[in-house]
Design an enzyme around this catalytic site. Structure first.
Site, short mmCIF file in Angstrom:
data_model
loop_
_atom_site.label_atom_id
_atom_site.label_comp_id
_atom_site.label_asym_id
_atom_site.label_seq_id
_atom_site.Cartn_x
_atom_site.Cartn_y
_atom_site.Cartn_z
N HIS A 19 1.60 4.28 -2.93
CA HIS A 19 1.62 5.74 -2.76
C HIS A 19 2.84 6.34 -3.46
O HIS A 19 2.75 7.36 -4.15
CB HIS A 19 1.66 6.12 -1.28
CG HIS A 19 0.32 6.21 -0.63
ND1 HIS A 19 -0.73 6.96 -1.16
CD2 HIS A 19 -0.16 5.68 0.53
CE1 HIS A 19 -1.77 6.87 -0.36
NE2 HIS A 19 -1.46 6.09 0.66
N HIS B 214 0.84 -1.20 0.00
CA HIS B 214 0.00 0.00 0.00
C HIS B 214 0.88 1.26 0.00
O HIS B 214 0.65 2.19 -0.80
CB HIS B 214 -0.91 -0.01 1.23
CG HIS B 214 -1.67 1.25 1.46
ND1 HIS B 214 -2.99 1.41 1.05
CD2 HIS B 214 -1.33 2.42 2.07
CE1 HIS B 214 -3.40 2.62 1.39
NE2 HIS B 214 -2.41 3.25 2.01
N GLU B 215 1.87 1.28 0.88
CA GLU B 215 2.77 2.44 0.94
C GLU B 215 3.61 2.55 -0.33
O GLU B 215 3.87 3.66 -0.81
CB GLU B 215 3.67 2.34 2.17
CG GLU B 215 2.93 2.26 3.50
CD GLU B 215 1.93 3.38 3.71
OE1 GLU B 215 2.12 4.47 3.12
OE2 GLU B 215 0.96 3.17 4.46
N GLU C 287 -6.31 7.04 -1.29
CA GLU C 287 -6.23 5.84 -0.45
C GLU C 287 -6.83 4.63 -1.15
O GLU C 287 -6.30 3.52 -1.07
CB GLU C 287 -6.93 6.08 0.89
CG GLU C 287 -6.13 6.88 1.88
CD GLU C 287 -4.79 6.27 2.19
OE1 GLU C 287 -4.74 5.07 2.55
OE2 GLU C 287 -3.78 6.97 2.06
#
Length: 246
Positions: A103, A99-100, A177
């Protein structure tokens, strides 16, 4: 210049600020199996996402969270809390790291900085415009300097427009997100990301600095949703199951 300078400066010092504010310790030489696994996993994910290897750090916290920051895709940092490593399974932790990484790969840090700079510029411009209107048109001030009425008008305009600007920036944060969750699903599988989000339901959110909150795995979503950096966890899980952003 005024509107963008603060946002851009914050972006360039974001890694230093992150390390300092949460006491994140960058892993240079892994000291145990857990740290070695963390480095190896981030390396694999960075290769899959086609971005430079980020710095990897751990910060002590009793709450479960992680975040990414940095001024470019190839100059970034991923930090995870000690509680996350102790609480989540390897598969769930990998999903959080993915997930990071998403980003970073999506360039969300840079894009959010640009959006913040744009809204700051509009806040300053329209506040000054409102000051001129009140001071010159309504109060008929013919002096070289704005009067007290104009100064008060500018302060009120900045407060009101600043609130609207925050709503815009937080809307973008919530929107990204969903895409970071979808990126994690593509990298390690949707089920792992869903399980990680389910795990987060039972834990409080780490109080990471506001400048970093938008890129954490979890954030506030209860109090005044228009100003929340993250969507509710249930909505994120629902989006993954429906493949809405994949």
């Amino acid at each position: 210049v005024i509107g963008f300078s603060g946002s851009i400066f914050s972006l360039f010092i974001s890694k230093w600020m992150a390390k300092t504010s949460v006491g994140a310790q960058v892993i240079s030489n892994p000291q145990n199996q857990s740290e070695a696994w963390l480095i190896q996993t981030v390396q694999i994910l960075s290769n899959k996402a086609n971005v430079g290897m980020p710095e990897v750090a751990i910060f002590y916290s009793e709450d479960v969270n992680a975040f990414a920051t940095g001024w470019s895709q190839n100059h970034s940092l991923i930090a995870v809390s000690s509680a996350l490593l102790n609480t989540m399974s390897r598969e769930e932790t990998e999903a959080v790291l993915a997930h990071e990484m998403s980003h970073i790969a999506n360039g969300d840090m840079v894009t959010l900085t640009l959006i913040q700079g744009v809204v700051n510029t509009f806040v300053i411009f329209f506040s000054k415009l409102f000051e001129f209107f009140v001071d010159r048109v309504l109060l008929k001030n013919e002096g070289k300097q704005p009067g007290v009425g104009g100064w008060i008008a500018e302060m009120i305009a900045q407060l009101f427009l600043g609130i609207l600007a925050s709503m815009i920036v937080m809307w973008f944060s919530r929107y990204r997100e969903f895409h970071a969750d979808a990126g994690s699903a593509r990298l390690v599988g949707a089920n792992n990301m869903i399980n990680a989000l389910e795990r987060l339901k039972g834990h409080s959110v780490s109080e990471i600095p506001a400048k970093l909150a938008a890129f954490g795995i979890s954030g506030s979503s209860g109090f005044m949703n228009l100003f929340a950096s993250h969507p509710p966890l249930d909505k994120r899980i629902e989006a993954l199951k429906s493949k809405e952003f994949v």
